[in-house]
Design an enzyme around this catalytic site. Structure first.
Site, PDB file in Angstrom:
ATOM      1  N   GLY A  75      27.961 -19.296  -8.856  1.00 10.75           N
ATOM      2  CA  GLY A  75      27.894 -20.591  -8.191  1.00 10.75           C
ATOM      3  C   GLY A  75      27.289 -20.433  -6.813  1.00 10.75           C
ATOM      4  O   GLY A  75      27.395 -19.367  -6.203  1.00 10.75           O
ATOM      5  N   GLN A 100      25.533 -22.859   1.746  1.00  7.81           N
ATOM      6  CA  GLN A 100      25.475 -21.387   1.836  1.00  7.81           C
ATOM      7  C   GLN A 100      24.071 -20.875   2.138  1.00  7.81           C
ATOM      8  O   GLN A 100      23.904 -19.701   2.473  1.00  7.81           O
ATOM      9  CB  GLN A 100      25.955 -20.743   0.528  1.00  7.81           C
ATOM     10  CG  GLN A 100      27.454 -20.846   0.310  1.00  7.81           C
ATOM     11  CD  GLN A 100      27.851 -20.173  -0.988  1.00  7.81           C
ATOM     12  OE1 GLN A 100      27.752 -20.774  -2.052  1.00  7.81           O
ATOM     13  NE2 GLN A 100      28.274 -18.924  -0.923  1.00  7.81           N
ATOM     14  N   CYS A 128      32.742 -14.564  -3.799  1.00  2.72           N
ATOM     15  CA  CYS A 128      31.885 -15.571  -3.159  1.00  2.72           C
ATOM     16  C   CYS A 128      30.681 -14.840  -2.574  1.00  2.72           C
ATOM     17  O   CYS A 128      30.838 -13.794  -1.947  1.00  2.72           O
ATOM     18  CB  CYS A 128      32.656 -16.280  -2.053  1.00  2.72           C
ATOM     19  SG  CYS A 128      31.658 -17.481  -1.137  1.00  2.72           S
ATOM     20  N   LEU A 129      29.494 -15.380  -2.780  1.00  2.00           N
ATOM     21  CA  LEU A 129      28.288 -14.715  -2.281  1.00  2.00           C
ATOM     22  C   LEU A 129      28.269 -14.641  -0.756  1.00  2.00           C
ATOM     23  O   LEU A 129      27.547 -13.822  -0.197  1.00  2.00           O
ATOM     24  CB  LEU A 129      27.041 -15.440  -2.801  1.00  2.00           C
ATOM     25  CG  LEU A 129      26.833 -15.355  -4.328  1.00  2.00           C
ATOM     26  CD1 LEU A 129      25.681 -16.246  -4.760  1.00  2.00           C
ATOM     27  CD2 LEU A 129      26.591 -13.914  -4.771  1.00  2.00           C
ATOM     28  N   HIS A 169      35.638 -24.372  -6.070  1.00  3.00           N
ATOM     29  CA  HIS A 169      35.168 -23.436  -5.033  1.00  3.00           C
ATOM     30  C   HIS A 169      33.896 -23.972  -4.370  1.00  3.00           C
ATOM     31  O   HIS A 169      33.781 -23.990  -3.141  1.00  3.00           O
ATOM     32  CB  HIS A 169      34.928 -22.071  -5.697  1.00  3.00           C
ATOM     33  CG  HIS A 169      34.399 -21.002  -4.788  1.00  3.00           C
ATOM     34  ND1 HIS A 169      35.082 -19.823  -4.540  1.00  3.00           N
ATOM     35  CD2 HIS A 169      33.249 -20.915  -4.065  1.00  3.00           C
ATOM     36  CE1 HIS A 169      34.364 -19.077  -3.704  1.00  3.00           C
ATOM     37  NE2 HIS A 169      33.242 -19.711  -3.403  1.00  3.00           N
ATOM     38  N   GLU A 170      32.944 -24.433  -5.182  1.00  4.42           N
ATOM     39  CA  GLU A 170      31.660 -24.892  -4.623  1.00  4.42           C
ATOM     40  C   GLU A 170      31.825 -26.220  -3.886  1.00  4.42           C
ATOM     41  O   GLU A 170      31.184 -26.433  -2.848  1.00  4.42           O
ATOM     42  CB  GLU A 170      30.607 -25.008  -5.725  1.00  4.42           C
ATOM     43  CG  GLU A 170      30.293 -23.706  -6.466  1.00  4.42           C
ATOM     44  CD  GLU A 170      30.023 -22.516  -5.560  1.00  4.42           C
ATOM     45  OE1 GLU A 170      29.495 -22.701  -4.447  1.00  4.42           O
ATOM     46  OE2 GLU A 170      30.359 -21.390  -5.968  1.00  4.42           O
ATOM     47  N   HIS A 178      32.905 -25.566  -0.453  1.00  7.15           N
ATOM     48  CA  HIS A 178      31.797 -25.169   0.441  1.00  7.15           C
ATOM     49  C   HIS A 178      31.140 -26.391   1.077  1.00  7.15           C
ATOM     50  O   HIS A 178      30.770 -26.362   2.252  1.00  7.15           O
ATOM     51  CB  HIS A 178      30.718 -24.415  -0.346  1.00  7.15           C
ATOM     52  CG  HIS A 178      30.944 -22.944  -0.450  1.00  7.15           C
ATOM     53  ND1 HIS A 178      31.026 -22.112   0.642  1.00  7.15           N
ATOM     54  CD2 HIS A 178      31.080 -22.133  -1.538  1.00  7.15           C
ATOM     55  CE1 HIS A 178      31.211 -20.859   0.235  1.00  7.15           C
ATOM     56  NE2 HIS A 178      31.251 -20.842  -1.082  1.00  7.15           N
TER      57      HIS A 178
HETATM   58 NI    NI Z   1      31.499 -19.252  -2.431  1.00  2.19          NI
END
Ligand code: NI
Length: 171
Positions: free
Chosen positions: A46, A51, A93-94, A135-136, A139
């Site tokens: 994701g 991000q 998470c990236l 989660h997204e 963000h």
């Molecule tokens: Ni993330």
């Protein structure tokens, strides 16, 4: 399509709130394509626009397993309209490279959004897809996985991040 740079915690831009997309223009579609390419290039499941420093309400997810065909889903102006149950998932998470943490979220969600063509859709999800949507969406509101941890785990995560950064510098 271009692979974009992913902002890493504690970059303050990760705390910004994405603005609603007014119209799904070719520019928005180009951004969606960049996001998908960036997500696949990084091996994540994701990625939210915030991000990569684009402060708009868009995220992409692909929760297909390694042996399954890709399952790219684009969410523009997403909303969660139902959430129930509870599950704990070991999330990554990236923007937090090298760390995974168990996080409690709703087990089942129903979400509404626009797709890449600007068409509204609804999706019901549980398991990993439900986790990824929550989660997204966090963000897009400037909320990060570290916020979901208690004080002790937050401190441990800080150490793990510092170590991951050190390891990266050595390689
Ligand atoms: Ni993330």
């Amino acid at each position: 399509m271009t692979t974009r740079e992913i902002l890493k915690y504690p970059d303050p831009r990760l705390r910004e709130v994405g603005a609603p997309v007014q119209a799904v223009t070719p520019e928005v579609q180009a951004l969606v394509d960049d996001m998908a390419e960036t997500m696949y290039a990084s091996g994540g499941c994701g990625l939210a626009a915030t991000q990569i420093g684009e402060m708009v309400r868009i995220f992409v997810v692909d929760c297909a397993g390694e042996d399954e065909p890709s399952d790219l889903r684009v969410f523009i102006n997403p909303e969660i309209i139902e959430a129930d149950g509870q599950q704990v998932w070991n999330e990554g998470c990236l923007s937090f490279p090298g760390v995974n943490e168990e996080i409690k979220r709703a087990e089942h969600v129903k979400a509404r959004a626009l797709d890449r063509n600007g068409q509204p859709f609804e999706v019901e999800a549980d398991g990993l897809l439900a986790v990824a949507i929550q989660h997204e969406l966090d963000h897009l509101n400037g909320v990060l996985m570290i916020d979901k941890l208690n004080a002790i785990k937050r401190r441990m995560m800080g150490r793990k991040l510092a170590k991951a950064k050190q390891d990266e510098a050595q390689t």
